[in-house]
Design a protein around this motif. Structure first.
Motif, short mmCIF file in Angstrom:
data_model
loop_
_atom_site.label_atom_id
_atom_site.label_comp_id
_atom_site.label_asym_id
_atom_site.label_seq_id
_atom_site.Cartn_x
_atom_site.Cartn_y
_atom_site.Cartn_z
N MET A 189 0.83 -1.21 0.00
CA MET A 189 0.00 0.00 0.00
C MET A 189 0.87 1.26 0.00
O MET A 189 0.53 2.26 -0.65
CB MET A 189 -0.93 0.00 1.22
CG MET A 189 -1.93 -1.15 1.23
SD MET A 189 -2.99 -1.21 -0.25
CE MET A 189 -4.03 0.22 0.04
N LEU A 192 2.12 1.64 -3.52
CA LEU A 192 1.01 2.08 -4.36
C LEU A 192 0.75 3.58 -4.17
O LEU A 192 0.54 4.31 -5.14
CB LEU A 192 -0.25 1.27 -4.03
CG LEU A 192 -1.53 1.67 -4.78
CD1 LEU A 192 -1.36 1.46 -6.27
CD2 LEU A 192 -2.72 0.86 -4.25
N GLY A 193 0.78 4.02 -2.92
CA GLY A 193 0.58 5.44 -2.64
C GLY A 193 1.66 6.31 -3.28
O GLY A 193 1.37 7.37 -3.85
N ILE A 445 -10.23 1.82 4.07
CA ILE A 445 -9.04 1.00 3.79
C ILE A 445 -8.34 0.62 5.09
O ILE A 445 -7.91 -0.53 5.26
CB ILE A 445 -8.09 1.75 2.86
CG1 ILE A 445 -8.74 1.95 1.49
CG2 ILE A 445 -6.76 1.00 2.71
CD1 ILE A 445 -7.97 2.84 0.55
N MET A 455 -2.95 -0.61 6.50
CA MET A 455 -2.98 -0.32 5.07
C MET A 455 -3.39 1.13 4.77
O MET A 455 -2.84 1.77 3.88
CB MET A 455 -3.93 -1.31 4.38
CG MET A 455 -3.39 -2.72 4.35
SD MET A 455 -4.64 -3.98 3.89
CE MET A 455 -5.24 -3.35 2.33
N LEU A 459 -0.91 3.72 2.94
CA LEU A 459 -1.32 4.28 1.65
C LEU A 459 -1.27 5.80 1.70
O LEU A 459 -0.74 6.45 0.79
CB LEU A 459 -2.72 3.80 1.29
CG LEU A 459 -3.32 4.41 0.00
CD1 LEU A 459 -2.50 4.02 -1.21
CD2 LEU A 459 -4.77 3.97 -0.18
#
Length: 520
Positions: A189, A192-193, A445, A455, A459
């Motif tokens: 996460m 991804l962020g 989330i 998470m 994120l």
């Protein structure tokens, strides 16, 4: 457990190395806007000192004493730069020099409270010693490899060379190393962020930061994380140590956590009240607003260190600047006047970095002392807290003595100009709506991931940091880790940890020396 460690010569050496760390921290935070991880540098200095053939240096052959040295310099560096110079730089940028001394006193108080709380809650269910704390692993592996040599030293050395080489070509090797150590869900996460923030304009045609998406996500995730903290404490009452899920025997229980955060909150309230009095905002605000300021400032300080601590524990990165900015924006929404906002921002900025940095240091100590009794571990951790206190004390003195010389050259931490511009620009009603809107997915989330994966927090941490290449490093590192574990099995994990520690150490060493070269 080395009860005579803190003799006169050791204290003098700790003070000297703290002066070195504080100077480096102030120089780099004002010239480059960053503070390098000096733990590895402190460990290397301790290793070199231990090999000087003089009796007064023999005590530094002990890994425990080497760990105390790196704890001291690390505390001085982060304390001087992040927890002190940033808070007092804001009043200077805003043209409020009369607030510098009150802010320094308030920031110094907040710094020690921050460290005290971490000391009381480290190795509890909320901030377990069995969690990643990646920089702590890197420091411990470096110390152990220097002491024992062998295959561990070989893999660590290769990792350090790889870390230096990768960093030279612009690859954030610490991010790659962290991917080999931390929670896979949390790190995925986080990566991804980082990628979403880095490529949001290309992918969506908008800058996420302009719509306060990262800020809203962090607020939503942070609220849920606080509720999860409370639920963890309530749940732990019905369980005996070791924890049934992790099989880890914690040295701190829920009573220690409640005392730590409870006393810490009381101290933060007292500190915020003192800052309000010294800052002269009593005459600018009615009593109800003054009370609201004190309560909000103390609450923001607690929340800041919790969120920064969670991010550091799982990813090795901590968004202290961004969390402070979020606290400032909420303060603006509440309607505090500019002077109060300046004090609020400085007070919040003083918390978090020391909390995270001491977490890394304590993790290194736990790994070095693995196998000792709980009583011995707590005693040794208290020794580390003493070393950190020396570093913090020296940092306060150094900032008090030399901050003015930096300011007269117009050298202030760059983030202070961001805070000042935010205060001067004000805030519109649309910002509140955007933050509340994006808080919802952040909360969902975080709720789905639970307190172990964090998470939502991770994120949002990635979304708050503009470094897409670090995102690629984290994602690629996670994929490599999963592949190696599937091919070679769990036995490959120890080698991966040592190599990852080398990547982190190499990145730290390269960043440290290149930062000094650029700032000279």
């Amino acid at each position: 457990m080395h009860q005579k460690t803190f003799d006169f010569s050791f204290i003098v050496f700790s003070i000297l190395i703290s002066i070195f760390g504080a100077i480096i921290g102030m120089q780099l935070i004002t010239s480059l806007g960053i503070t390098p991880n000096t733990s590895i540098i402190g460990a290397l200095i301790a290793m070199v000192i231990a090999r000087i053939p003089m009796q007064m240096f023999y005590k530094y052959k002990s890994l425990d004493n080497q760990n105390l040295v790196q704890t001291t310099i690390s505390a001085a560096t982060f304390g001087a730069a992040n927890s002190l110079l940033i808070p007092i730089g804001l009043p200077y940028v805003l043209g409020m020099p009369e607030l510098i001394i009150p802010m320094l006193i308030g920031a110094g108080i907040a710094l020690f409270i921050d460290a005290f709380i971490l000391y009381k809650v480290f190795d509890s269910k909320l901030f377990g010693a069995d969690e990643a704390w990646p920089q702590g692993i890197a420091t411990a592996e470096a110390l152990k490899a220097g002491d024992k040599g062998g295959s561990k030293a070989k893999f660590l050395g290769l990792g350090i060379l790889g870390g230096i080489a990768g960093s030279h070509f612009g690859i954030p090797m610490s991010a790659l190393g962290v991917a080999f150590i931390g929670n896979i869900w949390a790190l995925s996460m986080f990566g991804l962020g980082l990628l979403l923030r880095g490529y949001s304009v290309q992918l969506f045609g908008v800058d996420l930061n302009e719509y306060y998406i990262p800020h809203g996500m962090m607020i939503g995730a942070g609220v849920v994380a606080l509720l999860q903290f409370i639920m963890t404490l309530v749940k732990s009452r019905s369980q005996k140590e070791p924890d049934v899920e992790t099989n880890h025997e914690y040295t701190r229980n829920e009573s220690d956590v409640k005392k730590g955060f409870g006393l810490g909150l009381v101290l933060y309230i007292a500190g915020a009240a003192l800052v309000a009095v010294m800052g002269g905002i009593m005459a600018e605000m009615p009593i109800w607003q003054l009370l609201l300021f004190v309560l909000y400032a103390s609450f923001a300080a607690i929340v800041s260190e919790i969120i920064v601590g969670i991010a550091a524990m799982h990813s090795g990165w901590f968004p202290a600047f961004a969390i402070t900015l979020i606290s400032l924006i909420i303060g603006m929404i509440i309607g505090f006047p500019p002077v109060a906002l300046a004090l609020l921002t400085g007070y919040t900025a003083a918390t978090g970095p020391a909390f995270a940095d001491m977490g890394f240091d304590f993790k290194a100590g736990v790994l070095i002392r693995r196998g000792v009794s709980s009583a011995q571990e707590l005693f040794a951790r208290r020794q580390q807290f003493k070393s950190a206190a020396i570093g913090f004390g020296v940092a306060i003195i150094m900032v008090a003595l030399f901050a003015d010389s930096f300011f007269t050259q117009d050298l202030v931490p760059p983030v202070d100009r961001v805070y000042a511009a935010t205060i001067e620009a004000g805030i519109s009603g649309d910002v509140t709506s955007l933050i509340l809107l994006w808080a919802i997915p952040g909360a969902i989330i975080q709720l789905i991931g639970g307190p172990k994966r964090q998470m939502g927090i991770l994120l949002a941490t990635g979304l708050l940091i503009s470094s897409p290449i670090a995102g690629w490093a984290v994602i690629i590192g996670v994929l490599i880790r999963i592949t190696i574990l599937k091919v070679r099995g769990p036995e490959a994990e120890k080698t991966m940890y040592t190599t990852a520690a080398g990547f982190i150490a190499g990145d730290a060493i390269y960043s440290f020396f290149t930062s000094i070269w650029k700032a000279r």
